[in-house]
Design an enzyme around this catalytic site. Sequence first.
Site, mmCIF file in Angstrom:
data_model
loop_
_atom_site.group_PDB
_atom_site.id
_atom_site.type_symbol
_atom_site.label_atom_id
_atom_site.label_comp_id
_atom_site.label_asym_id
_atom_site.label_seq_id
_atom_site.Cartn_x
_atom_site.Cartn_y
_atom_site.Cartn_z
ATOM 1 N NE ARG A 111 -3.556 -2.202 2.832
ATOM 2 C CZ ARG A 111 -3.288 -3.347 3.441
ATOM 3 N NH1 ARG A 111 -2.083 -3.545 3.969
ATOM 4 N NH2 ARG A 111 -4.195 -4.298 3.534
ATOM 5 C CE LYS A 149 -6.379 -0.421 4.690
ATOM 6 N NZ LYS A 149 -7.652 -0.628 3.962
ATOM 7 C CG HIS A 172 -4.796 0.822 -3.960
ATOM 8 N ND1 HIS A 172 -4.130 0.799 -2.749
ATOM 9 C CD2 HIS A 172 -5.721 -0.164 -3.898
ATOM 10 C CE1 HIS A 172 -4.649 -0.164 -1.987
ATOM 11 N NE2 HIS A 172 -5.607 -0.761 -2.663
ATOM 12 N NE ARG A 177 -3.123 -3.504 -1.351
ATOM 13 C CZ ARG A 177 -2.597 -4.328 -0.435
ATOM 14 N NH1 ARG A 177 -1.291 -4.529 -0.399
ATOM 15 N NH2 ARG A 177 -3.365 -4.948 0.436
#
Length: 300
Positions: free
Chosen positions: A147, A171, A246, A249
């Site tokens: 991320r 996270k 992103h 990713r």
Amino acid sequence: MKLSDAIDEFIEYIDTVKGLSPNTVEGYKNDYRLLLDFLGKDRTLDDVTREDLNICIGELSKLKRKNASINRFISSIRTLFSYCLKFSYIEKNPALSLKTVKRAKVMPRFMTEGEIDTLCELPHKKELLWESRDKALFEMLYSSGCRVSELAALKISDFQGGTGSALVHGKGGKDRIVYFGKEAQKAFLEYLKDRKTILTAHKKSGKDVPQVFINQNASALTTGGIRYILSRYTGIEGTGRHMNPHAFRHTFATQLLSNGCDVRVVQELLGHASISTTQRYTHVTTEKLIETYKKAHPHG
């Protein structure tokens, strides 16, 4: 108890006890600001009804908020009132039966191998900002599936005895190992030489700036800074096809699955808590397979 007091307590709980990421905490805060705007700051918990909450959801629709934003708001409200019920601040949970709104299924946006290769070569061709740093950024985002917040927070000390892997803090306080391929490692080592020069010029040591990625002023790059860098290379000066970080990713996951990698391995590499989050990439690869078939087969 006032609704505003309950919100303050809950925010402190998810920030300090649960250790949620700053971005997640800020998302909750934004939703609760809206709730207080709709219901009033002097409202007490006992006075809030299901009808009140449905009116709030209706107001968001009038403001033309996206369904994803409305559903996040509903989730935040449910979580808050579940917390209040758990600690006996209320006797009934008015948010228990709130219904989410339907969302259109949006497939993750990703890049082709050709687009990735072009983008990773642009820093040296265009000379827009800081060539070695920007190439290292792109190569490492693509190689690791990180991320953008994880790469911005990455420190020199996070590397595992070399440049091939590093520990990232994901996270919910979950750590995982990410890996960097040969191209990413090569670009990273080239960037480290320039990074040292910048730090020396500003009379700063590596200990003063532990983060890997810095700007020309020898300060750590923020996630906003990384987004700005990518916007320059994917804007009119570069590819002309705007991408956010992103997308690297998404591309990382899509290409791994397309090449036969097990979905649970991809889940581990991405740091997804739920396999269902990773499985959406299998839909992308299936669509890509069908599209390729139609183009290649004589009767497609």
